[in-house]
Design a protein around this motif. Structure first.
Motif, PDB file in Angstrom:
ATOM      1  N   VAL A  82     -76.052  98.826  46.897  1.00 29.95           N
ATOM      2  CA  VAL A  82     -77.253  97.982  47.014  1.00 29.95           C
ATOM      3  C   VAL A  82     -78.398  98.779  47.610  1.00 29.95           C
ATOM      4  N   LEU A  83     -78.098  99.576  48.648  1.00 30.77           N
ATOM      5  CA  LEU A  83     -79.129 100.386  49.307  1.00 30.77           C
ATOM      6  C   LEU A  83     -79.798 101.347  48.333  1.00 30.77           C
TER       7      LEU A  83
ATOM      8  N   LYS B 290     -65.207 102.537  52.930  1.00 31.35           N
ATOM      9  CA  LYS B 290     -66.368 103.112  53.600  1.00 31.35           C
ATOM     10  C   LYS B 290     -66.279 104.638  53.583  1.00 31.35           C
TER      11      LYS B 290
ATOM     12  N   SER C  39     -70.062  99.166  48.644  1.00 28.69           N
ATOM     13  CA  SER C  39     -70.867  98.069  48.090  1.00 28.69           C
ATOM     14  C   SER C  39     -72.242  98.038  48.737  1.00 28.69           C
ATOM     15  N   ASP C  40     -72.276  98.222  50.067  1.00 25.46           N
ATOM     16  CA  ASP C  40     -73.560  98.274  50.773  1.00 25.46           C
ATOM     17  C   ASP C  40     -74.413  99.444  50.265  1.00 25.46           C
TER      18      ASP C  40
ATOM     19  N   SER D 118     -76.715  93.244  44.337  1.00 24.54           N
ATOM     20  CA  SER D 118     -76.047  92.592  45.456  1.00 24.54           C
ATOM     21  C   SER D 118     -74.643  93.153  45.612  1.00 24.54           C
ATOM     22  N   LYS D 119     -74.022  92.857  46.781  1.00 26.85           N
ATOM     23  CA  LYS D 119     -72.656  93.331  46.998  1.00 26.85           C
ATOM     24  C   LYS D 119     -71.681  92.632  46.057  1.00 26.85           C
TER      25      LYS D 119
ATOM     26  N   LYS E 249     -71.122 101.909  56.560  1.00 32.88           N
ATOM     27  CA  LYS E 249     -71.435 101.067  55.407  1.00 32.88           C
ATOM     28  C   LYS E 249     -70.366 101.212  54.332  1.00 32.88           C
ATOM     29  N   SER E 250     -70.051 100.086  53.686  1.00 36.30           N
ATOM     30  CA  SER E 250     -69.104 100.125  52.572  1.00 36.30           C
ATOM     31  C   SER E 250     -69.799 100.652  51.330  1.00 36.30           C
TER      32      SER E 250
ATOM     33  N   ASP F 126     -78.223 105.113  58.590  1.00 36.90           N
ATOM     34  CA  ASP F 126     -78.258 104.012  57.621  1.00 36.90           C
ATOM     35  C   ASP F 126     -77.021 103.975  56.735  1.00 36.90           C
TER      36      ASP F 126
END
Length: 496
Positions: free
Chosen positions: A430-431, A463, A426-427, A437-438, A423-424, A419
């Motif tokens: 949010v996660l 990332k 920003s992702d 939000s991004k 992913k950046s 997961d």
């Protein structure tokens, strides 16, 4: 480098260059040690205080009004720990009888009576804590006192005063003990006078408390050869009530209706009992806040010794915030560091007080004493994560350090590697719930308010790669901070 090793070098632990593994002055009389470290407030018998070269049983009592001890108790326990380390027999006393009455000393109103189940729970908690305190204290001392033969110390014996009250009825108490009490003297105690002058007044129950504590000392004096009682300075009246009872009531007066006296404990050496100097009461200066208020569990500012009530991190943070005016006093009272080492640290501290060298040493020492090395490790890890501003402050910890420290903290989030990969940041924000939000994460980055492992992130498409130096703790831990105080600790776990 291991954070405890780093702290050792910075603070001068044994084995470190410039450390404190210097010979600590050893006095044949533990009272001199206590005087040097500013423990002593008053003594009842100067002659007896100067005759403690030989091993002498000593005690202090704790009433089980809660299921944990607190810093206010620890001041007196530190005094008793010095007796223990000097080779004396120490007898911590749990007042499971007097706890049902309540000591009026320092109280403006009567204590709430405890139920039997609550009392039993409190007694069990405090007994376990006393045992833990002296075991950890001895282990802590062995690291700081090169000449200490900890294997030769006398075992700590935890006693309960219900053992000598449970078969005593009111007639026996009044007939054998009460006849030696003088009401005028009892009325003159400060704890009684202050309550008599208040609107609350004082009940006969609490008025009688001093006689119960007096009999505790009398009993221990005759049945355990215990000549010394330690207590806070607010206990002066209760302690002198005990020395007075010892002088007035002979041992033969405890015969019951069959003419039998209580049986002395097996192998008891009573050669040190009393002697020409008699019993000794020592009062220890109470721990107070900067405003002069007494520290205690009912004062609203308690630091408990139970980690479930006050975490090792909170203990560390409490002491690291110590005022400059108090830090030297607390180093003397709450640690076993040699006095020359404390003087050296204070000189360093005064040269650059903004570095908080003395406070950090104090916090580390007390945390280790109360919670052991694992507790200190957690406190240092938490502090580095929540208050550190450099990558170096957190990259010294292992994955297990982070897991142990934040195991029950909602700020740690475990996420499968699948997961996270690709992913950046920003992702990930949010996660983890740090940003909604991004685009919100991007705005935060633009304002310089999003950090990854204490470094500001400026590239919203960056990332972090799992298993590389982008992560901490063997490539599995990432710390995302938004603003100054909002943290998420990301733990990357296997996909299996």
């Amino acid at each position: 480098m291991n954070p405890l090793r780093r702290l050792a070098i910075r603070c001068g632990r044994p084995g470190a260059v410039g450390g404190f593994c210097q010979r600590r002055p050893v006095h044949s009389n533990v009272v001199e040690t206590l005087r040097e470290r500013n423990f002593i407030h008053s003594v009842t018998n100067d002659a007896a205080a100067y005759k403690l070269e030989k091993p002498t049983p000593a005690y202090c009592g704790v009433d089980p009004t809660a299921d944990s001890l607190h810093l206010g108790n620890m001041v007196t326990l530190m005094g008793l720990l010095h007796f223990h380390l000097a080779g004396h027999q120490v007898l911590p006393l749990v007042g499971n009888a007097t706890g049902m009455i309540g000591d009026p000393s320092g109280k403006s109103s009567e204590r709430v009576a405890l139920g039997q189940s609550t009392l039993a729970k409190n007694v069990a908690g405090i007994e376990a804590q006393l045992d833990r305190f002296f075991r950890r204290g001895t282990r802590y001392a062995a690291q700081r006192m090169p000449d200490l033969d900890h294997r030769g110390l006398k075992p700590v014996r935890i006693l309960h005063n219900a053992d000598w009250y449970q078969d005593m009825n009111i007639l026996a108490f009044l007939g054998h003990i009460g006849r030696y009490a003088r009401v005028g003297t009892m009325m003159a105690r400060d704890s009684v006078k202050s309550r008599l002058q208040s609107s609350q007044g004082i009940s006969f129950t609490e008025f009688s408390y001093q006689l119960l504590q007096a009999y505790d000392f009398w009993y221990l004096y005759h049945h355990h050869g215990c000549c010394v009682q330690l207590g806070g300075s607010d206990q002066w009246g209760n302690i002198t009530a005990g020395t007075d009872l010892i002088s007035r009531m002979p041992f033969s007066e405890t015969k019951n209706e069959t003419g039998e006296t209580s049986v002395l404990y097996e192998n008891l050496d009573t050669s040190s009992k009393g002697g020409e100097s008699g019993p000794l009461g020592i009062t220890i200066s109470l721990l107070t806040t900067a405003s002069g208020e007494k520290f205690g569990k009912s004062a609203g500012n308690a630091i408990w010794l139970d980690e479930n009530r006050t975490s090792a991190f909170d203990v560390y943070q409490f002491f690291v915030k110590t005022a400059d005016a108090d830090v030297e006093k607390l180093l003397k009272m709450f640690t076993l560091l040699p006095l020359p080492r404390i003087e050296q640290v204070m000189l360093t501290h005064r040269e650059a007080p903004e570095r908080f060298v003395a406070q950090k040493l104090l916090a580390a020492e007390v945390t280790e004493l109360i919670h052991g090395i694992p507790g200190l490790q957690k406190a240092l890890c938490s502090t580095a994560v929540l208050f550190g501003d450099q990558l170096s402050s957190i990259q010294q910890f292992s994955e297990q350090d982070f897991v142990d420290t934040f195991a029950h903290d909602q700020r740690m989030v475990s996420v499968p590697a699948s997961d996270i990969e690709g992913k950046s940041v920003s992702d990930i924000a949010v996660l983890l719930g740090s940003c909604q939000s991004k685009s919100a994460a991007a705005r935060l980055m633009s304002a310089g308010g999003l950090y990854w492992n204490n470094k500001p992130v400026v590239d919203k498409m960056w990332k972090p790669l799992v298993g590389t130096d982008d992560f901490l703790g063997q490539g599995t831990i990432g710390i995302l901070r938004t603003g100054k105080t909002s943290h998420r600790i990301l733990r990357v776990i296997s996909n299996n």
